[in-house]
Design a protein around this motif. Structure first.
Motif, PDB file in Angstrom:
ATOM      1  N   ASP A 196      63.406  20.087  46.769  1.00 28.86           N
ATOM      2  CA  ASP A 196      62.448  19.292  46.903  1.00 28.86           C
ATOM      3  C   ASP A 196      62.654  17.672  46.941  1.00 28.86           C
ATOM      4  OD1 ASP A 196      60.723  21.238  47.120  1.00 28.86           O
ATOM      5  OD2 ASP A 196      60.084  21.444  45.116  1.00 28.86           O
ATOM      6  N   THR A 197      63.723  17.354  46.218  1.00 30.54           N
ATOM      7  CA  THR A 197      64.108  15.952  46.338  1.00 30.54           C
ATOM      8  C   THR A 197      65.519  15.682  46.733  1.00 30.54           C
ATOM      9  OG1 THR A 197      64.720  15.731  43.986  1.00 30.54           O
ATOM     10  CG2 THR A 197      62.586  15.261  44.609  1.00 30.54           C
ATOM     11  N   LEU A 198      65.989  14.652  47.018  1.00 33.20           N
ATOM     12  CA  LEU A 198      67.153  14.333  47.484  1.00 33.20           C
ATOM     13  C   LEU A 198      67.873  12.934  46.976  1.00 33.20           C
ATOM     14  CD1 LEU A 198      69.555  15.599  49.240  1.00 33.20           C
ATOM     15  CD2 LEU A 198      68.873  14.540  51.105  1.00 33.20           C
ATOM     16  N   THR A 199      68.776  12.760  46.313  1.00 36.21           N
ATOM     17  CA  THR A 199      69.051  11.276  45.999  1.00 36.21           C
ATOM     18  C   THR A 199      70.221  10.755  47.049  1.00 36.21           C
ATOM     19  OG1 THR A 199      68.485  11.868  43.727  1.00 36.21           O
ATOM     20  CG2 THR A 199      69.946   9.880  44.321  1.00 36.21           C
ATOM     21  N   LEU A 200      69.805   9.651  47.529  1.00 41.24           N
ATOM     22  CA  LEU A 200      70.902   9.217  48.579  1.00 41.24           C
ATOM     23  C   LEU A 200      71.619   7.952  47.927  1.00 41.24           C
ATOM     24  CD1 LEU A 200      71.672   9.800  51.434  1.00 41.24           C
ATOM     25  CD2 LEU A 200      69.783   8.413  52.152  1.00 41.24           C
ATOM     26  N   GLU A 201      72.776   7.944  47.830  1.00 42.21           N
ATOM     27  CA  GLU A 201      73.654   6.733  47.383  1.00 42.21           C
ATOM     28  C   GLU A 201      73.799   5.840  48.476  1.00 42.21           C
ATOM     29  OE1 GLU A 201      73.784   6.132  44.108  1.00 42.21           O
ATOM     30  OE2 GLU A 201      73.139   8.110  43.288  1.00 42.21           O
ATOM     31  N   LEU A 202      73.798   4.615  48.272  1.00 42.38           N
ATOM     32  CA  LEU A 202      73.992   3.658  49.287  1.00 42.38           C
ATOM     33  C   LEU A 202      74.838   2.617  48.735  1.00 42.38           C
ATOM     34  CD1 LEU A 202      70.306   2.896  50.679  1.00 42.38           C
ATOM     35  CD2 LEU A 202      71.887   4.557  51.476  1.00 42.38           C
ATOM     36  N   VAL A 203      75.840   2.186  49.738  1.00 47.25           N
ATOM     37  CA  VAL A 203      76.690   1.258  49.273  1.00 47.25           C
ATOM     38  C   VAL A 203      76.505  -0.052  50.246  1.00 47.25           C
ATOM     39  CG1 VAL A 203      78.250   2.547  48.201  1.00 47.25           C
ATOM     40  CG2 VAL A 203      78.572   1.843  50.608  1.00 47.25           C
ATOM     41  N   LYS A 204      76.909  -1.426  49.800  1.00 39.84           N
ATOM     42  CA  LYS A 204      76.435  -2.540  50.216  1.00 39.84           C
ATOM     43  C   LYS A 204      77.419  -2.616  51.779  1.00 39.84           C
ATOM     44  CE  LYS A 204      74.880  -6.631  48.277  1.00 39.84           C
ATOM     45  NZ  LYS A 204      75.132  -7.664  47.450  1.00 39.84           N
ATOM     46  N   THR A 238      70.395   3.369  45.029  1.00 37.89           N
ATOM     47  CA  THR A 238      70.029   4.755  44.931  1.00 37.89           C
ATOM     48  C   THR A 238      68.784   4.855  45.691  1.00 37.89           C
ATOM     49  OG1 THR A 238      71.171   5.061  43.255  1.00 37.89           O
ATOM     50  CG2 THR A 238      69.745   6.713  43.639  1.00 37.89           C
ATOM     51  N   LEU A 239      68.585   5.740  46.490  1.00 37.80           N
ATOM     52  CA  LEU A 239      67.209   5.998  47.511  1.00 37.80           C
ATOM     53  C   LEU A 239      66.679   7.430  47.071  1.00 37.80           C
ATOM     54  CD1 LEU A 239      65.806   4.373  49.589  1.00 37.80           C
ATOM     55  CD2 LEU A 239      67.051   5.567  51.243  1.00 37.80           C
ATOM     56  N   GLU A 240      65.617   7.451  46.468  1.00 30.67           N
ATOM     57  CA  GLU A 240      65.218   8.903  46.301  1.00 30.67           C
ATOM     58  C   GLU A 240      64.240   9.333  47.471  1.00 30.67           C
ATOM     59  OE1 GLU A 240      65.987  10.402  43.518  1.00 30.67           O
ATOM     60  OE2 GLU A 240      67.115   8.961  42.250  1.00 30.67           O
ATOM     61  N   LEU A 241      64.550  10.758  47.739  1.00 32.53           N
ATOM     62  CA  LEU A 241      63.676  11.137  48.907  1.00 32.53           C
ATOM     63  C   LEU A 241      63.159  12.219  48.303  1.00 32.53           C
ATOM     64  CD1 LEU A 241      66.781  11.120  51.516  1.00 32.53           C
ATOM     65  CD2 LEU A 241      65.096   9.253  51.084  1.00 32.53           C
ATOM     66  N   VAL A 242      61.964  12.407  49.155  1.00 36.28           N
ATOM     67  CA  VAL A 242      61.212  13.776  48.768  1.00 36.28           C
ATOM     68  C   VAL A 242      61.184  14.417  50.028  1.00 36.28           C
ATOM     69  CG1 VAL A 242      59.961  12.853  46.663  1.00 36.28           C
ATOM     70  CG2 VAL A 242      59.186  12.511  48.933  1.00 36.28           C
ATOM     71  N   LYS A 243      60.803  15.750  49.680  1.00 38.87           N
ATOM     72  CA  LYS A 243      60.678  16.644  51.198  1.00 38.87           C
ATOM     73  C   LYS A 243      59.414  16.455  51.934  1.00 38.87           C
ATOM     74  CE  LYS A 243      62.746  21.005  50.915  1.00 38.87           C
ATOM     75  NZ  LYS A 243      62.920  22.461  50.726  1.00 38.87           N
ATOM     76  N   ASN A 244      59.448  16.301  53.031  1.00 37.55           N
ATOM     77  CA  ASN A 244      58.449  16.321  53.939  1.00 37.55           C
ATOM     78  C   ASN A 244      57.784  17.852  54.142  1.00 37.55           C
ATOM     79  OD1 ASN A 244      57.888  13.508  54.792  1.00 37.55           O
ATOM     80  ND2 ASN A 244      59.614  13.658  56.285  1.00 37.55           N
ATOM     81  N   VAL A 245      56.584  17.773  54.717  1.00 34.72           N
ATOM     82  CA  VAL A 245      55.835  19.097  55.020  1.00 34.72           C
ATOM     83  C   VAL A 245      56.645  19.597  56.132  1.00 34.72           C
ATOM     84  CG1 VAL A 245      54.303  17.804  56.769  1.00 34.72           C
ATOM     85  CG2 VAL A 245      53.708  20.130  55.958  1.00 34.72           C
ATOM     86  N   ASP A 246      56.994  20.988  56.078  1.00 35.51           N
ATOM     87  CA  ASP A 246      57.503  21.685  57.224  1.00 35.51           C
ATOM     88  C   ASP A 246      56.360  21.899  58.322  1.00 35.51           C
ATOM     89  OD1 ASP A 246      58.702  23.758  58.968  1.00 35.51           O
ATOM     90  OD2 ASP A 246      60.310  24.166  57.498  1.00 35.51           O
ATOM     91  N   ILE A 247      56.346  21.222  59.423  1.00 33.32           N
ATOM     92  CA  ILE A 247      55.111  21.457  60.277  1.00 33.32           C
ATOM     93  C   ILE A 247      55.196  22.792  60.901  1.00 33.32           C
ATOM     94  CG2 ILE A 247      54.172  20.599  62.262  1.00 33.32           C
ATOM     95  CD1 ILE A 247      55.484  17.908  61.778  1.00 33.32           C
ATOM     96  N   ALA A 248      56.435  23.205  61.385  1.00 33.94           N
ATOM     97  CA  ALA A 248      56.406  24.670  61.931  1.00 33.94           C
ATOM     98  C   ALA A 248      56.027  25.823  60.994  1.00 33.94           C
ATOM     99  CB  ALA A 248      57.843  24.675  62.679  1.00 33.94           C
ATOM    100  N   ALA A 249      56.629  25.535  60.131  1.00 30.68           N
ATOM    101  CA  ALA A 249      56.583  26.523  58.834  1.00 30.68           C
ATOM    102  C   ALA A 249      55.175  26.759  58.414  1.00 30.68           C
ATOM    103  CB  ALA A 249      57.556  26.634  57.710  1.00 30.68           C
TER     104      ALA A 249
END
Lengths: 218, 218
Positions: free
Chosen positions: A109-117, B112-123
């Motif tokens: 449900d979540t994803l952590t993306l590590e970025l570098v400069k 560090t970029l925290e991402l969350v899941k989007n709605v799955d439109i088709a599903a």
């Protein structure tokens, strides 16, 4: 006179289909390339992904790149021989630390993306600038615009910095018009009215030519 | 016949200037919109950011959106009244958990970029599909293409899934040509040769019309 101009966004890939990007269209940089060419300069235009057609003037040489690293390589190759550097690109500050070779499958449900400069193209080349070379940077700020732009001018060794504010309606990314202020090393500020990017490019080229002549003769 | 088509990428903002995007151009979806309109359908084309001009056919109604959430809202509004759903957009699976109101200033060497899941439109819409409605999905895979596409067809309640492989030269994002296989619920695979996206759109429309007639009459 040889001019090197960076333009457009950079795209920093996460995998074969996804990337981190930004909303620069390249319009300001392409307009500057055309205006410098019209003023008699040989122009190296180094462009990130842009839907714009290559400037028609034969004195503009277009190099297409994608990432900040590719833009840096192209700019570093052209900078020593150029009289004027214009950093109009919106270069990504960060890139994904790992680029997946295959498309990343949706998992948790979540994803952590590590970025570098990324390399700071303007600052890095700024250290190599000779006294007779003239550098122009762009700053896009949403808070403390003037203070941030002044700091950027000194840190990156610019002679002029063009300050774009997202607060001005009709200015900046995606628009055909722009409203800017130009700061110099002495702290002087020239403010332009809202105008077409093509007209503003002509004004900026005139300003660069006048200021550069002053630098060279003093 | 009413057809709803999603097309292009979605852009998921990090701040006022940066976004997570993907390399979809919208060409396949726009070509399908034109082909369905030419076949006599009323078409709702819901497009993420694309440099393409709106299809000229008066039976195509274009709605421009930016994020997955906006695309879902537009698709959910149009889906109940549509006879055919075509999910040609490359919707971002994830979006940044927080969207900064001001441009993020460059700070540390890493971010560090925290991402969350989007709605799955088709599903999500797939759960609401009535027996007489016909859904077509697209799959872009770089590994285990057929197995992933089959799984997607069943999970999202598609009647057909169009499988695009990045391994085929000249196929997929950015190209004017495409090479696809089409899978149905019975496990049957129809393979098309490499052809212009505009030609492929015509072939896919013909296939949808034939298969849909079979579904309705059985």
């Amino acid at each position: 006179m040889r001019v090197i101009i960076t333009a457009g966004p950079t795209y920093e890939p996460l995998d074969p289909v996804r990337f981190l990007g930004n909303r620069s269209t390249g319009k300001m940089g392409y307009a500057l390339a055309a205006a410098f060419a019209a003023a008699g300069a040989q122009v190296d235009l180094i462009s990130g992904p842009s839907a714009l057609p290559a400037p028609a003037h034969p004195a503009v040489q277009l190099t297409r790149v994608e990432t900040a690293a590719e833009m840096y390589a192209a700019a570093a190759a052209g900078a020593p021989a150029a009289d004027v550097w214009v950093f109009a690109a919106a270069v990504a500050d960060y890139r994904p630390a790992h680029v997946a070779a295959e498309k990343i499958k949706k998992a948790g449900d979540t994803l952590t993306l590590e970025l570098v400069k990324n390399v700071d193209i303007a600052a890095t080349l700024g250290h190599t600038k000779r006294a007779e070379q003239f550098a122009v940077g762009f700053a896009l700020e949403t808070t403390n615009e003037l203070a941030h732009a002044q700091e950027k001018l000194h840190r990156k060794n610019f002679d002029l910095v063009v300050l774009n504010s997202l607060r001005d309606a009709g200015a900046g990314f995606g628009h055909d018009t722009n409203k800017v202020s130009v700061l110099d090393r002495a702290g002087q500020v020239v403010t332009f009215e809202l105008m077409a990017k093509t007209d503003l490019a002509g004004e900026l080229v005139r300003l660069v030519l006048v200021r550069r002549a002053a630098v060279i003769t003093t």
